[in-house]
Design a protein around this motif. Structure first.
Motif, PDB file in Angstrom:
ATOM      1  N   LEU A  49       0.827  -1.203   0.000  1.00 27.77           N
ATOM      2  CA  LEU A  49       0.000   0.000   0.000  1.00 27.77           C
ATOM      3  C   LEU A  49       0.865   1.257   0.000  1.00 27.77           C
ATOM      4  O   LEU A  49       0.621   2.201  -0.763  1.00 27.77           O
ATOM      5  CB  LEU A  49      -0.928  -0.007   1.216  1.00 27.77           C
ATOM      6  N   ILE A  50       1.907   1.275   0.817  1.00 29.85           N
ATOM      7  CA  ILE A  50       2.812   2.424   0.859  1.00 29.85           C
ATOM      8  C   ILE A  50       3.544   2.569  -0.479  1.00 29.85           C
ATOM      9  O   ILE A  50       3.718   3.675  -0.992  1.00 29.85           O
ATOM     10  CB  ILE A  50       3.809   2.289   2.023  1.00 29.85           C
ATOM     11  N   ILE A  51       3.949   1.453  -1.074  1.00 25.65           N
ATOM     12  CA  ILE A  51       4.602   1.500  -2.381  1.00 25.65           C
ATOM     13  C   ILE A  51       3.644   2.083  -3.422  1.00 25.65           C
ATOM     14  O   ILE A  51       4.045   2.882  -4.276  1.00 25.65           O
ATOM     15  CB  ILE A  51       5.107   0.103  -2.800  1.00 25.65           C
ATOM     16  N   ARG A  52       2.378   1.727  -3.343  1.00 24.21           N
ATOM     17  CA  ARG A  52       1.381   2.265  -4.275  1.00 24.21           C
ATOM     18  C   ARG A  52       1.249   3.781  -4.100  1.00 24.21           C
ATOM     19  O   ARG A  52       1.184   4.520  -5.085  1.00 24.21           O
ATOM     20  CB  ARG A  52       0.030   1.592  -4.046  1.00 24.21           C
ATOM     21  N   TYR A  53       1.218   4.268  -2.859  1.00 23.64           N
ATOM     22  CA  TYR A  53       1.134   5.713  -2.613  1.00 23.64           C
ATOM     23  C   TYR A  53       2.347   6.435  -3.193  1.00 23.64           C
ATOM     24  O   TYR A  53       2.210   7.483  -3.828  1.00 23.64           O
ATOM     25  CB  TYR A  53       1.038   6.010  -1.120  1.00 23.64           C
ATOM     26  N   VAL A  54       3.519   5.883  -2.971  1.00 29.49           N
ATOM     27  CA  VAL A  54       4.745   6.515  -3.478  1.00 29.49           C
ATOM     28  C   VAL A  54       4.753   6.503  -5.006  1.00 29.49           C
ATOM     29  O   VAL A  54       5.151   7.483  -5.642  1.00 29.49           O
ATOM     30  CB  VAL A  54       5.990   5.806  -2.909  1.00 29.49           C
ATOM     31  N   THR A  55       4.289   5.419  -5.610  1.00 29.33           N
ATOM     32  CA  THR A  55       4.238   5.328  -7.073  1.00 29.33           C
ATOM     33  C   THR A  55       3.307   6.396  -7.649  1.00 29.33           C
ATOM     34  O   THR A  55       3.638   7.039  -8.651  1.00 29.33           O
ATOM     35  CB  THR A  55       3.779   3.926  -7.514  1.00 29.33           C
ATOM     36  N   ILE A  56       2.168   6.595  -7.010  1.00 31.21           N
ATOM     37  CA  ILE A  56       1.233   7.629  -7.482  1.00 31.21           C
ATOM     38  C   ILE A  56       1.872   9.007  -7.381  1.00 31.21           C
ATOM     39  O   ILE A  56       1.774   9.823  -8.301  1.00 31.21           O
ATOM     40  CB  ILE A  56      -0.091   7.556  -6.691  1.00 31.21           C
ATOM     41  N   LEU A  57       2.557   9.279  -6.281  1.00 32.86           N
ATOM     42  CA  LEU A  57       3.245  10.561  -6.126  1.00 32.86           C
ATOM     43  C   LEU A  57       4.314  10.737  -7.206  1.00 32.86           C
ATOM     44  O   LEU A  57       4.414  11.802  -7.828  1.00 32.86           O
ATOM     45  CB  LEU A  57       3.877  10.664  -4.733  1.00 32.86           C
ATOM     46  N   LEU A  58       5.095   9.700  -7.452  1.00 34.49           N
ATOM     47  CA  LEU A  58       6.121   9.764  -8.496  1.00 34.49           C
ATOM     48  C   LEU A  58       5.509   9.952  -9.883  1.00 34.49           C
ATOM     49  O   LEU A  58       6.076  10.644 -10.739  1.00 34.49           O
ATOM     50  CB  LEU A  58       6.994   8.512  -8.471  1.00 34.49           C
TER      51      LEU A  58
END
Length: 180
Positions: A49-58
């Protein structure tokens, strides 16, 4: 096609560099988050879930960079962007509680004060019982009381209230714990 490539050669090269940088940075950050999750013994679902949030930000950063590279004329897109931002602004303002819970979930992931299976006591006037943590989601945490009741507790309240982590060996009595 050849004329397009000749005309926009610099933009195409910069776009390729931007996309490669996005992929490399996303890979490195995802690897670091997985390592933090593994070291801290955090649930793999929370790590994803945290990786998904970071990917969206990137992705937003990459999109902004591509808009800059291609020098998009914002006058033409102004009406569309203003409409989209107005709708997003109203939606985000209306759902500030959800956003605060997501943000709190990210903070809880990286500060990892407690994990699934820990026994905690939330120092809240309305809720002052010892409970077991069953699962930690993006918006809330699942708790189980001693009498078997299942509760959901918002993540943002975990950051606002005092929480005592009770030692696993001494579940019967409240001893010195870690305060959050």
């Amino acid at each position: 096609m050849k004329q397009f490539i000749d005309t926009h050669q610099n933009q195409l090269i910069n776009t390729l560099i931007c996309l490669c940088a996005f992929i490399i940075i996303r890979f490195l950050i995802a690897k670091a988050i997985r390592k933090i999750g593994r070291i801290s013994d955090i649930n793999k679902v929370r790590t994803k879930l945290i990786i998904r949030y970071v990917t969206i930000l990137l992705m937003f950063i990459c999109f902004g960079t591509l808009v800059y590279i291609w020098q998009v004329n914002f006058e033409d897109l102004g009406i569309i962007f203003s409409s989209v931002f107005a709708v997003l602004g109203v939606a985000l303002f209306a759902s500030w509680s959800i956003l605060s819970n997501i943000t709190a979930g990210v903070i809880l992931f990286f500060s990892f004060p407690f994990k699934i299976g820990d026994r905690i006591k939330i120092l809240d006037g309305d809720f002052a019982e010892e409970v077991d943590i069953l699962d930690i989601k993006a918006y809330h945490i699942y708790l189980k009381k001693d009498n078997g009741e299942l509760l959901t507790y918002p993540n943002n309240l975990l950051l606002q209230k005092g929480v005592v982590i009770i030692n696993k060996e001494d579940n019967d009595e409240t001893t010195e714990g870690d305060y959050i």
